[in-house]
Design an enzyme around this catalytic site. Sequence first.
Site, mmCIF file in Angstrom:
data_model
loop_
_atom_site.group_PDB
_atom_site.id
_atom_site.type_symbol
_atom_site.label_atom_id
_atom_site.label_comp_id
_atom_site.label_asym_id
_atom_site.label_seq_id
_atom_site.Cartn_x
_atom_site.Cartn_y
_atom_site.Cartn_z
ATOM 1 N N GLU A 2 -0.032 43.108 63.556
ATOM 2 C CA GLU A 2 -0.157 43.998 64.713
ATOM 3 C C GLU A 2 1.186 44.217 65.395
ATOM 4 O O GLU A 2 1.563 45.352 65.702
ATOM 5 C CB GLU A 2 -1.158 43.430 65.725
ATOM 6 C CG GLU A 2 -1.242 44.303 66.965
ATOM 7 C CD GLU A 2 -2.336 43.914 67.945
ATOM 8 O OE1 GLU A 2 -2.815 42.777 67.912
ATOM 9 O OE2 GLU A 2 -2.708 44.783 68.753
ATOM 10 N N ASP B 52 -3.679 39.604 62.863
ATOM 11 C CA ASP B 52 -3.597 39.823 64.308
ATOM 12 C C ASP B 52 -3.271 38.462 64.931
ATOM 13 O O ASP B 52 -4.105 37.546 64.883
ATOM 14 C CB ASP B 52 -4.920 40.367 64.852
ATOM 15 C CG ASP B 52 -4.774 40.822 66.301
ATOM 16 O OD1 ASP B 52 -3.800 40.409 66.953
ATOM 17 O OD2 ASP B 52 -5.638 41.570 66.778
ATOM 18 N N ILE C 231 -2.896 37.389 68.062
ATOM 19 C CA ILE C 231 -3.868 37.044 69.117
ATOM 20 C C ILE C 231 -4.821 38.228 69.233
ATOM 21 O O ILE C 231 -4.459 39.282 69.771
ATOM 22 C CB ILE C 231 -3.200 36.774 70.482
ATOM 23 C CG1 ILE C 231 -2.158 35.649 70.374
ATOM 24 C CG2 ILE C 231 -4.277 36.412 71.517
ATOM 25 C CD1 ILE C 231 -1.460 35.300 71.697
ATOM 26 N N ASP C 232 -6.004 38.073 68.689
ATOM 27 C CA ASP C 232 -7.003 39.127 68.851
ATOM 28 C C ASP C 232 -7.828 38.775 70.086
ATOM 29 O O ASP C 232 -8.375 37.670 70.179
ATOM 30 C CB ASP C 232 -7.897 39.243 67.618
ATOM 31 C CG ASP C 232 -8.802 40.461 67.741
ATOM 32 O OD1 ASP C 232 -8.289 41.549 68.068
ATOM 33 O OD2 ASP C 232 -10.022 40.323 67.558
ATOM 34 N N THR D 296 -6.286 39.905 73.258
ATOM 35 C CA THR D 296 -5.150 39.643 74.160
ATOM 36 C C THR D 296 -5.573 39.769 75.624
ATOM 37 O O THR D 296 -5.109 39.003 76.477
ATOM 38 C CB THR D 296 -3.983 40.615 73.849
ATOM 39 O OG1 THR D 296 -3.647 40.470 72.471
ATOM 40 C CG2 THR D 296 -2.765 40.312 74.690
ATOM 41 N N ASP E 227 -7.420 43.766 63.168
ATOM 42 C CA ASP E 227 -8.493 43.242 64.022
ATOM 43 C C ASP E 227 -9.707 42.829 63.191
ATOM 44 O O ASP E 227 -10.486 41.977 63.605
ATOM 45 C CB ASP E 227 -8.968 44.310 65.027
ATOM 46 C CG ASP E 227 -7.892 44.728 66.020
ATOM 47 O OD1 ASP E 227 -7.236 43.840 66.576
ATOM 48 O OD2 ASP E 227 -7.715 45.952 66.245
HETATM 49 C C1 LIP Z 1 -8.393 44.297 70.618
HETATM 50 C C2 LIP Z 1 -9.746 44.084 69.981
HETATM 51 C C3 LIP Z 1 -10.820 44.468 70.963
HETATM 52 C C4 LIP Z 1 -10.779 45.937 70.953
HETATM 53 C C5 LIP Z 1 -9.424 46.475 71.340
HETATM 54 C C6 LIP Z 1 -8.267 45.797 70.644
HETATM 55 P P1 LIP Z 1 -6.022 43.000 70.551
HETATM 56 O O1 LIP Z 1 -7.337 43.723 69.866
HETATM 57 O O2 LIP Z 1 -10.026 43.017 69.303
HETATM 58 O O3 LIP Z 1 -12.106 44.080 70.563
HETATM 59 O O4 LIP Z 1 -11.768 46.464 71.765
HETATM 60 O O5 LIP Z 1 -9.432 47.844 71.024
HETATM 61 O O6 LIP Z 1 -8.060 46.280 69.352
HETATM 62 O O7 LIP Z 1 -5.236 44.113 71.147
HETATM 63 O O8 LIP Z 1 -6.523 42.055 71.564
HETATM 64 O O9 LIP Z 1 -5.349 42.362 69.415
#
Ligand code: LIP
Length: 319
Positions: free
Chosen positions: A79, A99, A101-102, A104, A246
């Site tokens: 990412e 990713d 930290i998914d 964030t 993601d």
């Molecule tokens: C996020 C996702 C979240 C989604 C956001 C974003 P990040 O990823 O996991 O569920 O709604 O659009 O993609 O930015 O926390 O890595």
Amino acid sequence: MPGLTPAELDELLTFTTALARTAGELILEGSQAIQQASASDIGEKKNSVDLVTEYDVKVEELVKREIAAAYPTFQFIGEESYSAGSRPPLTDAPTFCVDPIDGTTNFVHAFPFACISIGLIDQRRPVLGVIYNPFLDHLYSGVAGHGSSLSRAGGAPQTLPLAPARPLPSLSQALVAVEWGSDRTAPAVTKKAESFTRLAGDPARGIARGRMAHSLRSIGSAALNFAMVAQGGLDTYWEIGCWPWDVCAGIVIAQEAGGFVTGGKDAPHDGDVTEGILTGRKYLVIRAIADTEGETGLEAQKRIAREWYDTVEDVPLDG
Ligand code: LIP
């Protein structure tokens, strides 16, 4: 180029699991630091709800470095590297899709549902996934053809789904996950809101095409939504606008738990996660469904996918 062998995938699973746990330690350290930090330490990407912290970057650097040392010929899609302009095209070669930290936003708000998500693509198909939420010490993993599991608090892995699959007569009996995502433009927000209204609303009380699902949830992490569908705690999860990193790991974990993964309204809903679906930024996943008299579980999953897309609006993608 031949694909990875089962023995290679097994070794990769050991490597990826250890890497996810190491990354998890850094995420926990980062969480402490972020709670003491000032607002100016939290960066924005596309807009004020698309957040990034120095720990997203630090965790990705750590993971990228370890992968390059252990698997120097493998490709890497991450990412933060993507945001920084590194956008290699997908090839047949083994490619990590990460990713760091998914979730964030959850990470920034100390809502303990954030994770590292490490997927591996081979021959343009997701083949291995590890998702680790260090706040709860939940580690999900899956390898194509070898099932998926959850290990809680360092305990023995439990096969997913955690309980035998049940039937799913319709969306009216479902607990579904959706996300607002970071595209807050009028077309995206309006179409999502209309879709959520129909999913929740009572058709006998004024909501045209309402399904009155049991309820709607948003974990705030696409990877953890996929993992929860694999586990059996959610019946479906739908999102438009998130990215391959993601969902890559979650796709394998969900599929290996008997889940059905497909793309947007116009995708072929046959359960084959092609490159087009993986990179298409529109995802629907449905949990394993038991066979019943006159309908296999797969037929039931396809029926639920049709019901889903008869209910929700398609949402335009942002840039
Ligand atoms: C996020 C996702 C979240 C989604 C956001 C974003 P990040 O990823 O996991 O569920 O709604 O659009 O993609 O930015 O926390 O890595």
